[in-house]
Write an enzyme that holds these catalytic residues in place. Structure first.
Site, PDB file in Angstrom:
ATOM      1  N   LYS A  51      18.936  -9.543  -2.875  1.00  0.00           N
ATOM      2  CA  LYS A  51      18.987 -10.771  -3.264  1.00  0.00           C
ATOM      3  C   LYS A  51      18.497 -12.105  -2.635  1.00  0.00           C
ATOM      4  CE  LYS A  51      23.470 -11.581  -0.926  1.00  0.00           C
ATOM      5  NZ  LYS A  51      24.841 -12.094  -1.669  1.00  0.00           N
TER       6      LYS A  51
ATOM      7  N   ASP B 184      21.233  -6.085  -1.532  1.00  0.00           N
ATOM      8  CA  ASP B 184      22.063  -7.582  -1.315  1.00  0.00           C
ATOM      9  C   ASP B 184      22.493  -8.156  -0.225  1.00  0.00           C
ATOM     10  OD1 ASP B 184      23.719  -9.230  -2.420  1.00  0.00           O
ATOM     11  OD2 ASP B 184      26.219  -7.767  -2.798  1.00  0.00           O
TER      12      ASP B 184
ATOM     13  N   ASP C  68      20.334  -0.817  11.139  1.00  0.00           N
ATOM     14  CA  ASP C  68      19.826  -1.712  10.735  1.00  0.00           C
ATOM     15  C   ASP C  68      18.479  -2.199  10.376  1.00  0.00           C
ATOM     16  OD1 ASP C  68      17.937  -4.834  10.935  1.00  0.00           O
ATOM     17  OD2 ASP C  68      18.869  -4.902  12.966  1.00  0.00           O
TER      18      ASP C  68
HETATM   19  N1  SAM Z   1      26.566  -4.981  -2.176  1.00  0.00           N
HETATM   20  C1  SAM Z   1      27.544  -5.268  -0.693  1.00  0.00           C
HETATM   21  C2  SAM Z   1      28.947  -4.906  -1.748  1.00  0.00           C
HETATM   22  O1  SAM Z   1      29.092  -4.478  -2.647  1.00  0.00           O
HETATM   23  O2  SAM Z   1      29.627  -4.341  -1.047  1.00  0.00           O
HETATM   24  C3  SAM Z   1      27.897  -6.509   0.120  1.00  0.00           C
HETATM   25  C4  SAM Z   1      26.598  -7.274   0.456  1.00  0.00           C
HETATM   26  S1  SAM Z   1      26.777  -8.432   1.463  1.00  0.00           S
HETATM   27  C5  SAM Z   1      27.282  -9.557   1.118  1.00  0.00           C
HETATM   28  C6  SAM Z   1      25.935  -7.942   2.961  1.00  0.00           C
HETATM   29  C7  SAM Z   1      25.596  -6.976   3.715  1.00  0.00           C
HETATM   30  O3  SAM Z   1      24.146  -7.502   4.280  1.00  0.00           O
HETATM   31  C8  SAM Z   1      26.504  -6.947   5.132  1.00  0.00           C
HETATM   32  O4  SAM Z   1      27.789  -6.408   5.045  1.00  0.00           O
HETATM   33  C9  SAM Z   1      25.953  -6.958   6.187  1.00  0.00           C
HETATM   34  O5  SAM Z   1      26.753  -6.566   7.749  1.00  0.00           O
HETATM   35  C10 SAM Z   1      24.378  -6.704   5.422  1.00  0.00           C
HETATM   36  N2  SAM Z   1      23.491  -6.951   6.048  1.00  0.00           N
HETATM   37  C11 SAM Z   1      22.963  -8.119   7.164  1.00  0.00           C
HETATM   38  N3  SAM Z   1      22.331  -8.083   8.078  1.00  0.00           N
HETATM   39  C12 SAM Z   1      21.777  -6.751   7.914  1.00  0.00           C
HETATM   40  C13 SAM Z   1      20.795  -5.541   8.506  1.00  0.00           C
HETATM   41  N4  SAM Z   1      19.841  -5.761   9.419  1.00  0.00           N
HETATM   42  N5  SAM Z   1      19.859  -4.008   8.485  1.00  0.00           N
HETATM   43  C14 SAM Z   1      21.415  -3.741   7.445  1.00  0.00           C
HETATM   44  N6  SAM Z   1      22.521  -4.866   6.464  1.00  0.00           N
HETATM   45  C15 SAM Z   1      22.677  -5.748   7.263  1.00  0.00           C
END
Ligand code: SAM
Length: 402
Positions: free
Chosen positions: A219, A179, A141
């Site tokens: 993002k 992202d 996380d």
């Molecule tokens: N850039 C990625 C790709 O190209 O495949 C797509 C990313 S997706 C839009 C957003 C990601 O943010 C998700 O996989 C989600 O699990 C991750 N995410 C959200 N909160 C998070 C956190 N607190 N720590 C790590 N990852 C997190």
């Protein structure tokens, strides 16, 4: 919505499957690179919120395999053209076969891989990321303090979290990408707030690992106070630009903040105890930055705001193409609040739409050939958050059919 109709309504979803990307997001990074030449002189990268891994795939193909996309590919084409103009290479002629020969040579040059030296890529997500050759993947996380030492030890195998006193990477990185997106609730303000927390977590990690001159791309959701965030980022980076790739739907609040030339205030130390985004540290840093690098004085500039957005910055009117504005902002309904009359300095970062204009429009539907066959996704999510709900629904329908 079926796969075929999604293919029709989302050209980038279809194209991602055709080109072997795990997600359509790959095009966003490629289009950002096209505009900002993000991968120039880059060999060490951290990819935050990386699952299912399409950005990491782009990194792997560019840095490890040495493939050329975007600006690097144009530069090759342009160099070739110049060489032709100078007579170093045979010019393209009206003779078809010769033209063909030159075109093939250019194409070959693009295909020729030039892997970079000492590449290190670390990708992190809450969700598992299916392995990618040459990339270290971590399931963590990014908002949790324990993720910093985890990342530092992945970047440097010699790093010993127990004995290390600081949070700074001994082998810093050139580029940090994020992202990150929360599971959207549909409650606009809440989604924007949660997204801003992810952004601050990404920035805090970036501050621990970036080398001076490094880049940070993340993002953002463009909400009401986003221009205060731009001002905050300007404390650490020389240039801050907001970019909207063509593959990001115009209807979405999503955009990407591109921060170039990391130059933290002198003496700045990333701190796990006092991360940015909470408390007053950003305010102090802004004052410190102002002392160290006096910018154009402005008599109307005052202290401001509170909470996560708690900050003001004096931006430089000397920054090329960047406009600075101030706005009166009322933060509290309480008439007696001393904050009420504060002026918040909002700094409007330049906005750039990027991606070739001939690229697909992400908001348009495209007619597909009648014999079109829809492909399966390249890498379905391993453990998506909705997996349990799908299992429960399947169990329920099985039980009710008995
Ligand atoms: N850039 C990625 C790709 O190209 O495949 C797509 C990313 S997706 C839009 C957003 C990601 O943010 C998700 O996989 C989600 O699990 C991750 N995410 C959200 N909160 C998070 C956190 N607190 N720590 C790590 N990852 C997190």
């Amino acid at each position: 919505m079926g796969k075929a109709s999604k293919d029709k309504r989302d050209a980038y979803y279809r194209l991602a499957k055709e080109q072997g990307w795990r997600a359509r997001s790959a095009f966003k990074l490629l289009q950002l690179d096209e505009e900002f030449d993000l991968f120039a002189n880059v060999s060490r990268v951290v990819d935050l919120c990386a699952a299912p891994g399409s950005w990491s795939q782009v990194l792997s193909r560019v840095l490890i395999k040495g493939e050329k996309f975007g600006r690097a590919a144009w530069q090759d084409r342009e160099a070739k053209f110049r060489q032709q103009m100078l007579g170093i290479l045979p010019a393209a002629t009206s003779d078809d076969s010769k033209q063909q020969q030159v075109a093939e040579e250019v194409a070959k040059q693009h295909r020729e891989s030039q892997p970079r030296k000492d590449v290190k890529i670390v990708s992190i997500d809450l969700q598992p990321i299916s392995p990618l050759e040459g990339i270290t993947t971590l399931r963590a996380d990014i908002t949790h303090p324990a993720t910093v030492p985890l990342l530092l030890s992945s970047l440097d195998p010699e790093y010993d979290a127990k004995s290390a006193s600081g949070t700074q990477a001994s082998h810093p990185v050139d580029l940090v990408l994020s992202d990150g997106a929360p599971d959207v609730t549909g409650l606009h303000d809440l989604d924007i707030y949660v997204q801003s927390q992810l952004l601050f977590a990404a920035l805090n990690l970036a501050l621990c690992v970036l080398k001076p001159g490094g880049k940070f791309v993340a993002k953002i959701f463009r909400g009401r106070n986003v221009d205060i965030l731009y001002a905050q980022l300007k404390i650490f980076f020389e240039r801050v630009i907001v970019a909207k790739p063509r593959s990001s739907r115009a209807s979405s609040v999503e955009a990407f903040i591109v921060c170039i030339n990391f130059r933290p205030p002198t003496g700045f130390q990333a701190s796990l105890e006092e991360p940015l985004g909470v408390g007053q540290r950003l305010n102090k840093l802004a004052e410190e930055r102002q002392r160290q690098m006096p910018m154009v004085a402005d008599a109307t500039m005052q202290n401001s705001a509170r909470g996560t957005w708690d900050m003001f910055v004096q931006g430089s009117t000397q920054d090329m193409g960047i406009e600075r504005v101030q706005e009166k902002e009322v933060y509290d309904d309480n008439e007696d609040s001393t904050e009420q009359n504060d002026l918040a300095t909002r700094w409007i970062a330049p906005f750039i739409a990027c991606g070739d204009l001939s690229a697909f429009d992400s908001d348009a539907s495209y007619q597909l050939p009648e014999d079109y066959v829809s492909l399966d996704p390249v890498q379905p999510p391993i453990a998506p958050p909705y997996k349990r709900a799908v299992e429960m629904r399947a169990a329920l329908s099985k039980a009710s059919s008995k």
